[in-house]
Design an enzyme around this catalytic site. Structure first.
Site, PDB file in Angstrom:
ATOM      1  N   GLU A 134       0.864  -1.178   0.000  1.00  0.00           N
ATOM      2  CA  GLU A 134       0.000   0.000   0.000  1.00  0.00           C
ATOM      3  C   GLU A 134       0.903   1.232   0.000  1.00  0.00           C
ATOM      4  OE1 GLU A 134      -3.968   1.818   2.204  1.00  0.00           O
ATOM      5  OE2 GLU A 134      -2.696   0.415   3.292  1.00  0.00           O
ATOM      6  N   ARG A 232     -20.914  16.144 -11.813  1.00  0.00           N
ATOM      7  CA  ARG A 232     -20.313  16.641 -13.055  1.00  0.00           C
ATOM      8  C   ARG A 232     -18.915  16.065 -13.296  1.00  0.00           C
ATOM      9  NH1 ARG A 232     -22.911  21.530 -11.239  1.00  0.00           N
ATOM     10  NH2 ARG A 232     -24.711  21.976 -12.580  1.00  0.00           N
ATOM     11  N   ASP A 279      -8.447  -3.925   6.805  1.00  0.00           N
ATOM     12  CA  ASP A 279      -7.493  -2.826   6.979  1.00  0.00           C
ATOM     13  C   ASP A 279      -7.082  -2.754   8.452  1.00  0.00           C
ATOM     14  OD1 ASP A 279      -5.850  -0.744   6.165  1.00  0.00           O
ATOM     15  OD2 ASP A 279      -7.410   0.784   6.242  1.00  0.00           O
ATOM     16  N   ALA A 313      -6.834   5.789  10.944  1.00  0.00           N
ATOM     17  CA  ALA A 313      -5.579   5.093  10.630  1.00  0.00           C
ATOM     18  C   ALA A 313      -5.797   3.594  10.759  1.00  0.00           C
ATOM     19  CB  ALA A 313      -4.471   5.567  11.560  1.00  0.00           C
TER      20      ALA A 313
END
Length: 391
Positions: A134, A232, A279, A313
């Site tokens: 990562e 958009r 995670d 975190a």
């Protein structure tokens, strides 16, 4: 030769549901699967594991995890990995990608070298089946808590060195596709058999789609550390939601992503393109306090992980809890939700011919679940690596 039969209340393969099912195991592999009245075996040749009150599912696979039990994968020691692997097994995870954090080149090289060796040697608990890098090739604007001083532009030289030092154990790398040189990097990584995930990114929709065309196949912790969706300019998130070729990681802890957003993801991607990840960091299965994530100090309060500045975190999530949350928030039955923790990640990282399903010839990576989805027992390659002490 080790042979045994598991008698379960129900088997979710997950392609089929088998009431009153039996799984025959020989050494590390599944020998036969089917209804109890169709699978014949001699009890003098097979030990019997009675699980008539539990549901049997494939072992869970986590493609994004940093640590647990007070230990971090960046330590790269056998002691650390044994602790992490044991905690994973307790929560039904039988395979995982040890996930590194953006760090100095020396620290990252040392970590991947040590982890690569441990993969070959093997450990108890869940099996490390590869590495997930990562960073460090991520966006400074969307870095989250990754140390800015160690973020780099995509470099095939650095990547090739990391791949070499890991003994080619890297399976997945996260990068920001809008950074100069990323498309060439993606093509180089794919040519070496490494999968690429886009994340920690401020990419526009067009930049993300170009990366997908170049070979990106994953999205790292969808919604988090990504350019916001705009009607958009849909951005990277719009590309993840719209393109059905992309596997979408999700941290289903109710902190990183609201349940409403999880339902939107499900409606856009469907059951078979979502990956339940944790995670998780070193604080997992630990009391509140101060812990490490790579070189960072993380403060944990009520199970939520933040740095001193307040940013999230990582998490203290486990895959059994992620599965429970997904089912509760979406109304999905077990036989559908379980894809996101088993067969989907197996396919996403290319191990679907050995793991992620309960069928003959596959590794005997199996989980027995109680009716409330608590893990009763976990088997990795035919060996019981966790058994609940609770009745």
């Amino acid at each position: 030769m080790n042979r045994f039969a598991i008698l379960a209340k129900k088997i979710v393969t997950p392609e089929t549901i088998i009431p009153a099912g039996v799984v025959l195991v020989e050494d590390t592999r599944i020998l036969q699967v089917g209804p109890r009245n169709q699978v014949r075996f001699e009890e003098r040749e097979f030990a019997v594991l009675h699980a008539e009150q539990q549901t049997l599912v494939p072992g869970f696979i986590d493609v994004h995890i940093h640590g647990g039990g007070g230990r971090d994968v960046m330590e790269g020691t056998r002691e650390a990995v044994e602790v992490i692997s044991g905690i994973l097994a307790k929560h039904g995870t039988t395979s995982y990608l040890a996930t590194t954090m953006t760090a100095s080149p020396i620290a990252t090289i040392q970590a991947v070298e040590r982890l690569g060796k441990l993969m070959v040697e093997g450990t108890g608990g869940a099996r490390m089946v590869g590495l997930h890098l990562e960073g460090p090739f991520i966006s400074e604007k969307k870095r989250g808590v990754h140390p800015p001083e160690h973020i780099r532009k995509p470099s095939t030289r650095i990547f090739d060195e990391l791949l070499k030092m890991s003994n080619h154990r890297v399976k997945l790398i996260t990068l920001a596709p809008e950074i100069e040189g990323s498309l060439e990097f993606i093509e180089n990584a794919r040519s070496k058999g490494v999968l690429v995930s886009m994340g920690h990114s401020n990419a526009t929709f067009e930049e993300a789609m170009r990366a997908i065309d170049a070979g990106v196949s994953h999205a790292t912790h969808t919604f988090n550390a990504m350019r916001d969706f705009n009607h958009r300019e849909p951005g990277i998130l719009g590309a993840v939601l719209a393109d059905q070729s992309v596997w979408a990681e999700i941290i289903a802890d109710g902190v990183h992503v609201d349940p409403v957003a999880v339902n939107i993801l499900l409606k856009c991607k469907g059951v078979k393109k979502i990956l339940l990840i944790t995670d998780a960091i070193s604080a997992t299965e630990m009391p509140d306090g101060q812990y490490q994530l790579g070189s960072l100090t993380v403060l944990v309060s009520k199970g939520v992980c933040r740095v001193a500045e307040g940013q999230l975190a990582g998490s203290t999530l486990t895959q059994d809890r992620a599965l429970q949350n997904m089912m509760r928030w979406t109304g999905l039955p077990l036989e559908e939700a379980v894809y996101m923790a088993t067969q989907n990640p197996a396919q996403a990282v290319g191990i679907e011919k050995q793991k992620g399903s309960v069928q003959p010839g596959y590794d005997a990576d199996l989980v027995l679940l109680e009716d409330d989805l608590r893990v009763h027992a976990t088997l990795r390659e035919g060996k019981v690596v966790y058994r609940s002490a609770k009745p």
